[in-house]
Design a protein around this motif. Structure first.
Motif, PDB file in Angstrom:
ATOM      1  N   GLY A  23      43.327  44.418  35.760  1.00 47.67           N
ATOM      2  CA  GLY A  23      43.423  42.966  35.830  1.00 47.67           C
ATOM      3  C   GLY A  23      44.139  42.472  37.063  1.00 47.67           C
ATOM      4  N   THR A  24      43.961  41.208  37.347  1.00 51.68           N
ATOM      5  CA  THR A  24      44.616  40.551  38.473  1.00 51.68           C
ATOM      6  C   THR A  24      46.076  40.274  38.134  1.00 51.68           C
ATOM      7  N   PRO A  71      44.307  44.883  42.313  1.00 54.76           N
ATOM      8  CA  PRO A  71      44.353  44.706  40.859  1.00 54.76           C
ATOM      9  C   PRO A  71      45.207  45.781  40.188  1.00 54.76           C
ATOM     10  N   ALA A 118      38.861  43.817  31.850  1.00 49.35           N
ATOM     11  CA  ALA A 118      39.569  43.101  32.922  1.00 49.35           C
ATOM     12  C   ALA A 118      40.263  41.874  32.362  1.00 49.35           C
ATOM     13  N   ASP A 119      41.579  41.901  32.419  1.00 48.97           N
ATOM     14  CA  ASP A 119      42.393  40.785  31.938  1.00 48.97           C
ATOM     15  C   ASP A 119      43.630  40.688  32.819  1.00 48.97           C
ATOM     16  N   THR A 179      34.373  45.828  40.997  1.00 47.94           N
ATOM     17  CA  THR A 179      33.442  45.642  39.883  1.00 47.94           C
ATOM     18  C   THR A 179      31.996  45.744  40.350  1.00 47.94           C
ATOM     19  N   ASP A 235      44.167  33.269  33.641  1.00 47.50           N
ATOM     20  CA  ASP A 235      44.069  34.179  32.506  1.00 47.50           C
ATOM     21  C   ASP A 235      43.130  33.514  31.495  1.00 47.50           C
ATOM     22  N   ASN A 236      41.758  33.806  31.492  1.00 50.88           N
ATOM     23  CA  ASN A 236      41.281  34.974  32.184  1.00 50.88           C
ATOM     24  C   ASN A 236      39.996  34.652  32.944  1.00 50.88           C
ATOM     25  N   LEU A 251      39.171  42.681  42.904  1.00 51.03           N
ATOM     26  CA  LEU A 251      38.624  43.014  41.587  1.00 51.03           C
ATOM     27  C   LEU A 251      37.111  42.863  41.579  1.00 51.03           C
ATOM     28  N   ALA A 304      35.725  40.743  29.609  1.00 51.87           N
ATOM     29  CA  ALA A 304      36.736  39.741  29.937  1.00 51.87           C
ATOM     30  C   ALA A 304      36.735  38.698  28.823  1.00 51.87           C
ATOM     31  N   SER A 356      39.764  34.274  36.005  1.00 57.26           N
ATOM     32  CA  SER A 356      39.727  35.077  37.235  1.00 57.26           C
ATOM     33  C   SER A 356      38.908  36.342  37.024  1.00 57.26           C
ATOM     34  N   SER A 357      39.001  36.946  35.843  1.00 59.15           N
ATOM     35  CA  SER A 357      38.213  38.150  35.543  1.00 59.15           C
ATOM     36  C   SER A 357      36.763  37.812  35.247  1.00 59.15           C
TER      37      SER A 357
END
Length: 425
Positions: free
Chosen positions: A392-393, A330, A304-305, A417, A226-227, A413, A80, A229-230
């Motif tokens: 990604g979300t 996701p 993950a992005d 993960t 962005d980013n 997500l 990420a 959340s990841s």
């Protein structure tokens, strides 16, 4: 975590992370509290089983080595990035005219300029002293990009054009710039002497708190989704998965800096940071070149992005057969030109992982007439040869000062993960 708990914790993480340096510092504190031990690159590392992390500038890599790990144990990597589009403070940052104090800033990445107008903004980042020590600073509300009143631009609603040099100079006070010192203000907030500052990496950040809203509380509005959340999903998943199967993979969270400007730095995905860490982990397990290459050949990376949800007012900008919606899981991101690195085996693996985790997912592909963005996925796959899938979300308002996601998707997500880190299908 339940969905409300995950969203509340994500909001707290974002609020604590106005810059990439704050993001890795907060992540490091959480990892240390969970029993991870910090390694420094200049020192010899502990080898074998255990939970560890290392910080390089605004990037962090954390990993959990199971008890039965061998020289050929594969890696499960979640990649990420910690940075977000914004504005970075220029050298000689104190500017102004006509009685206003302003800040000289340079555009960082590709922010939606208009979304930054008329907001209370902070300066945040690191100050490096002449002795090499670093100090984090965050001012709280200080700045504002003030928009011109409609009375002075009657055609503004027919099209707003912002000049990055002339119009994007935020105000932060009143007075004569010759008698003011923005860097001195930052030094005072950090509790240091401004004469000791040798360099600084400071960005502009929105100060509005993340907020859940909507008819059923189904949306989260926040800066830096962005980013972060990841990053948050990977962080919570790694902590949750630590102490998993003794014969599982080596779980790795790689949170890089500088993705928004191309990743070409010592702490970016194009640099050697991840490769360096994986090599040192392998050496600590007694791996030679043959064993290390075997481990990488069996490894997998999830890049993950954040991605795009369909916008109800601009649906024609999306692929007509692939229209992702918030709170339906996701995204699996696909691009024929390898702007995303997902291939058929990777897609099949992600589908199986989500199915085993009880997590829904959606596919994203660009409209053919719209240029496709990219991620760290192709960079990691190219540099290390590890099979990689891009996920990604889904968001609305990507690269806005305040983005929008569904409250279910970040937790989905994180759940997928955590299963990935445990090696379970």
């Amino acid at each position: 975590m339940s969905t409300p708990e995950h969203i509340q914790d994500l909001g707290a993480y974002v609020a604590a992370s106005p810059s990439s340096f704050h993001a890795v510092a907060e992540a490091g504190q959480r990892l240390a509290a969970a029993g991870f031990r910090r390694q420094t690159e200049q020192d010899a590392w502990e080898g074998g089983a255990g939970r560890f992390y290392v910080i390089r500038d605004g990037a962090l890599i954390a990993w959990s080595v199971p008890d039965d790990a061998s020289p050929t144990t594969p890696f499960s990597i979640l990649g990420a990035h910690t940075d977000s589009p914004s504005f970075k403070l220029k050298p000689k940052p104190t500017t102004g005219r006509h009685g206003w104090l302003q800040a000289g800033v340079e555009v960082y990445g590709g922010p939606l300029l208009n979304s930054w107008l008329d907001r209370e903004l902070a300066l945040a980042g690191r100050l490096t002293l002449h002795d090499g020590s670093e100090h984090l600073v965050s001012t709280g509300p200080l700045l504002r990009f003030a928009q011109l009143a409609i009375h002075l631009d009657r055609a503004v609603n027919d099209g707003l054009a912002l000049d990055k040099q002339r119009h994007m100079n935020p105000v932060w006070g009143l007075g004569d710039p010759a008698e003011a010192d923005l860097l001195g203000l930052l030094a005072a907030r950090a509790g240091i002497d401004p004469h000791d500052i040798g360099g600084f990496d400071v960005v502009v950040a929105d100060t509005q708190e993340p907020r859940v809203f909507g008819a059923q509380g189904e949306f989260l509005a926040s800066g830096r989704l962005d980013n972060l959340s990841s990053v948050h999903a990977g962080l919570t998943a790694l902590i949750d998965a630590a102490g998993g199967p003794s014969d599982g993979p080596i779980a790795v969270l790689a949170a890089f800096d500088h993705e928004e400007v191309g990743s070409g730095s010592r702490s970016g995905a194009s640099g050697p940071f991840l490769e360096d860490v994986l090599l040192r982990i392998s050496l600590g397990l007694g791996a030679g070149t043959e064993e290390r290459l075997r481990a990488l050949a069996s490894s997998f990376c999830v890049s993950a992005d954040a991605g795009h949800a369909v916008h109800p007012n601009y649906a024609e900008r999306h692929d007509p057969a692939n229209l992702p919606v918030l709170n339906r899981g996701p995204l699996l991101k696909i691009n024929a030109n390898q702007r995303y690195t997902t291939d058929a085996p990777g897609a099949a693996y992600w589908a199986a992982l989500c199915r085993a985790s009880g997590v829904p997912y959606q596919e994203f592909v660009s409209n053919n007439v719209m240029p496709c963005g990219s991620t760290i996925g192709p960079l990691t796959a190219t540099r290390l040869g590890i099979r990689t899938v891009d996920v990604g979300t889904p968001l609305l308002s990507m690269h806005s000062a305040r983005e929008l996601c569904g409250v279910e998707d970040p937790g989905h997500l994180a759940k997928a993960t955590a299963a990935f880190f445990r090696g379970g299908l």
